[in-house]
Design a protein around this motif. Structure first.
Motif, mmCIF file in Angstrom:
data_model
loop_
_atom_site.group_PDB
_atom_site.id
_atom_site.type_symbol
_atom_site.label_atom_id
_atom_site.label_comp_id
_atom_site.label_asym_id
_atom_site.label_seq_id
_atom_site.Cartn_x
_atom_site.Cartn_y
_atom_site.Cartn_z
ATOM 1 N N PRO A 140 14.555 0.032 23.152
ATOM 2 C CA PRO A 140 14.354 1.546 23.257
ATOM 3 C C PRO A 140 15.500 2.365 23.249
ATOM 4 O O PRO A 140 16.552 1.836 23.700
ATOM 5 C CB PRO A 140 13.314 1.392 24.570
ATOM 6 N N LYS A 141 15.316 3.709 22.870
ATOM 7 C CA LYS A 141 16.370 4.647 22.942
ATOM 8 C C LYS A 141 16.681 5.001 24.445
ATOM 9 O O LYS A 141 15.917 4.840 25.230
ATOM 10 C CB LYS A 141 15.633 5.908 22.294
ATOM 11 N N TYR A 194 10.674 -5.416 23.877
ATOM 12 C CA TYR A 194 10.981 -4.321 24.744
ATOM 13 C C TYR A 194 9.840 -3.497 24.594
ATOM 14 O O TYR A 194 9.142 -3.065 23.587
ATOM 15 C CB TYR A 194 12.234 -3.781 24.623
ATOM 16 N N THR A 233 14.454 6.960 26.779
ATOM 17 C CA THR A 233 13.092 6.575 27.356
ATOM 18 C C THR A 233 13.397 5.407 28.317
ATOM 19 O O THR A 233 12.281 5.266 29.091
ATOM 20 C CB THR A 233 12.421 5.830 26.136
ATOM 21 N N ASP A 242 8.428 0.061 24.208
ATOM 22 C CA ASP A 242 9.245 1.351 23.657
ATOM 23 C C ASP A 242 7.887 2.469 24.033
ATOM 24 O O ASP A 242 6.857 2.488 23.536
ATOM 25 C CB ASP A 242 9.470 1.156 22.272
ATOM 26 N N SER A 299 8.181 -3.927 20.862
ATOM 27 C CA SER A 299 9.181 -3.824 19.689
ATOM 28 C C SER A 299 10.194 -4.804 19.937
ATOM 29 O O SER A 299 10.717 -4.959 21.185
ATOM 30 C CB SER A 299 9.496 -2.488 19.545
#
Length: 643
Positions: A565-566, A548, A569, A550, A561
């Motif tokens: 992601p968070k 993904y 984001t 990030d 990564s």
């Protein structure tokens, strides 16, 4: 200002009208030189010439022409013509705005009756001749920024809600948002048009409703775009999604999936070959202008000229103080006041859900909530999530497709949130716009990749592609509907002096919105997992992990990564596709418009666009909006019965 009287011109009960009989406020420009070679032909002398300073004789001509002054010579209303319009102009329709619903209404009206006199008022200037993605890559810089204006005061509550932040604004130029839109045109089912009134549902049940709208926008399935870029990978991605759909349905992550339905600009001189470029209104509107001009030059006249006025903001619609007929008799604009004394002129509002509602609130007390009206009480739209992922290209080999070159695919997945109550109808809607892209030469393909992706704002970036030569990159743009029953989301008049922007706009999230957003994000990740299953329905444990993008990686430079992601984001601030500001329905139940799309109690003002919708669904609204604008043209052509 004196009020003009209607003339008999254009009345096709008096069919013999000669070009010389046209009133002076309807202009038919003279002949122009069709090509360079004809400058030396017998046609050269018939071209329109300047009265003085022709070709620098006897003095130099204008040295600093503006884009508007050049275009106004042949396409837009000049100062001289506008003065005539203000003095004696009479029109069947005055269209406010020049975007997609304006095109739909004008096109359909003139197909049904080319003798109708139409004046189109655009608040902005002439800027882009086509969609910005059809232009060279550096034009990407025009997306947003100064090209987007916000005709409202945003509430502090919305500004501080970081996941929302703002509502996307207007494009204050000829063509409006059509020069920036994404071109996705799904057709919603009856079930997805939740709480739409019976009159609108019945209208949409006619297959001609959708066929006419698709024909106008030239809607083409991604699998049928005759462009090599969309040829082979599209089939592979569609096959994977169709095969995995039953499992996604079983798990509650999707209801349907199909190749993206996209509005495609036609290739000049070709009816069969589609080169994927983006549809926008400047070209088609000017083509209608040219067609009507030619019809007006015939003898007898076969059509009325279309007049397009730029830099003209409509501020108020007015009735005479002692007139109880409920007809608007004059329009206050930034360029003067248009007026008439009969009941024939109709005003068509095509300026967008919020500008249309702003004009209604400023013009009619009965539309205001403080006076028992409902305009602006309800407003909805779409929130967004963007997730980018990649997977080795070799797992997508199939059919005629093999990695190498530039390939793009576009797929549309529709779903609904989890049921959290007894009523299944309470499940909010979302959809996932899937763009898949592979290039073995990211640097060389950067221009084509940016231009040909369905939505530049949701396309793979060069940074994501440059190290992904052996991968297929997926960009999933997901849209979810805001609850229409959130009393904190609304628009209302304020004390700002400018009537084109004197409203306060507020969007907030309620718990239903937050739950749906979570469900939508989960479904988007599940869609990516389904895509990356390759030729296997379930992973056998030997497939590589999904990577993904990030944006927080590499000190904010971004990177790939294997970790998701968070949340902050992937959730993109900015509400889009606002709707429901003046929806069709009985006044007693909260509606603002009757079944003919008129504000209750007003006889000659009609509204188009997302303002009509009581709910937004999640589907991109343009196709549906254009269908109802065409329906309005048909209803007016047939005649609205007296009440």
């Amino acid at each position: 200002m004196a009020q003009g009287a209607h003339m008999a011109f254009g009345d096709h009960r008096n069919p013999v009208i000669r070009p010389g009989d046209l009133p002076p406020y309807l202009r038919t420009p003279g002949r122009t030189i069709p090509s360079f070679h004809n400058r030396a032909s017998k046609h050269a002398g018939s071209a329109k010439k300047q009265p003085t300073n022709t070709c620098g004789y006897p003095l130099p001509g204008v040295q600093n022409p503006s884009a508007t002054s050049v275009m106004a010579q042949d396409y837009f209303v000049s100062d001289d013509t506008w003065a005539k319009i203000l003095k004696e102009g009479q029109f069947d329709y005055i269209v406010v705005g020049s975007g997609l619903t304006a095109l739909a209404f004008i096109d359909e009206t003139l197909k049904l009756d080319p003798m109708k006199k139409i004046l189109c008022l655009e608040r902005g200037d002439f800027w882009l001749p086509t969609h910005f993605q059809n232009l060279p890559l550096p034009f990407k810089m025009v997306l947003g920024g100064p090209s987007e204006t916000f005709p409202w005061t945003l509430s502090r509550k919305t500004y501080e809600e970081k996941s929302l932040g703002f509502c996307h604004g207007s494009c204050p130029f000829f063509g409006g948002r059509s020069t920036f839109w994404s071109a996705w045109c799904p057709q919603p089912s009856k079930e997805l048009m939740r709480d739409f009134p019976e009159s609108m549902i019945k209208t949409a049940e006619d297959p001609k409703f959708w066929n006419d709208a698709k024909k106008l926008l030239n809607v083409v399935s991604a699998k049928n775009i005759n462009d090599p870029v969309y040829k082979d990978l599209q089939g592979v991605i569609d096959e994977i999604m169709q095969r995995t759909l039953p499992e996604l349905q079983k798990q509650g992550f999707a209801d349907s999936v199909e190749p993206a339905q996209l509005a495609v600009g036609r290739s000049p001189g070709s009816r069969s070959y589609y080169r994927f470029n983006k549809f926008s209104t400047p070209g088609p509107l000017l083509a209608i202008y040219e067609k009507q001009r030619n019809l007006a030059k015939k003898s007898p006249v076969e059509g009325m000229p279309l007049e397009i006025m730029l830099n003209c903001t409509v501020n108020h619609l007015r009735s005479l103080p002692d007139d109880e007929s409920n007809y608007v008799r004059f329009i206050e604009t930034s360029q003067g006041t248009l007026s008439w004394i009969d009941d024939n002129t109709k005003i068509i509002l095509c300026a967008g859900a919020i500008p249309n509602a702003t004009l209604l609130l400023n013009s009619f007390k009965d539309c205001r909530p403080s006076e028992g009206g409902h305009v602006g009480e309800r407003i909805t739209g779409h929130f967004l999530t963007h997730i980018a992922a990649r997977y080795p290209a070799k797992y997508f080999e199939g059919g005629e497709w093999r990695p190498g070159g530039l390939h793009i695919a576009a797929e549309y997945l529709a779903g609904r949130g989890k049921a959290r109550g007894e009523c299944d109808g309470d499940r909010g809607q979302f959809h996932v716009q899937i763009t898949a892209i592979h290039t073995s030469n990211p640097e060389g393909d950067a221009d084509d990749a940016a231009r040909e992706c369905p939505d530049y704002a949701a396309a793979a970036t060069y940074e994501q592609l440059k190290d992904s030569k052996d991968h297929v990159v997926f960009v999933c743009a997901s849209l979810g509907e805001l609850s229409e029953n959130n009393d904190s989301t609304k628009m209302k008049l304020n004390d700002t002096k400018d009537p084109s922007s004197n409203i306060t706009l507020q969007f907030t999230l309620d718990q239903k919105d937050r739950d749906l957003w979570d469900d939508m994000d989960a479904a988007t990740y599940k869609t990516i997992e389904a895509l990356c299953s390759g030729n296997q329905l379930e992973s056998d444990g030997k497939l590589p992990p999904i990577e993904y993008w990030d944006t927080d990686a590499n000190e904010g430079e971004g990177g790939w990564s294997t970790k998701k992601p968070k949340q902050h984001t992937i959730r993109i601030p900015g509400i889009v596709h606002e709707a429901a500001t003046a929806y069709v329905g009985e006044k007693e139940t909260g509606g603002s418009l009757d079944k003919y799309y008129r504000p209750h109690g007003i006889k000659n003002v009609f509204v188009t666009g997302g303002a009509l919708f009581p709910t937004s669904g999640s589907w991109n609204p343009t196709l549906t909006m254009c269908g109802y604008a065409q329906d309005l043209a048909k209803k007016l052509h047939e005649g609205i019965p007296e009440e």
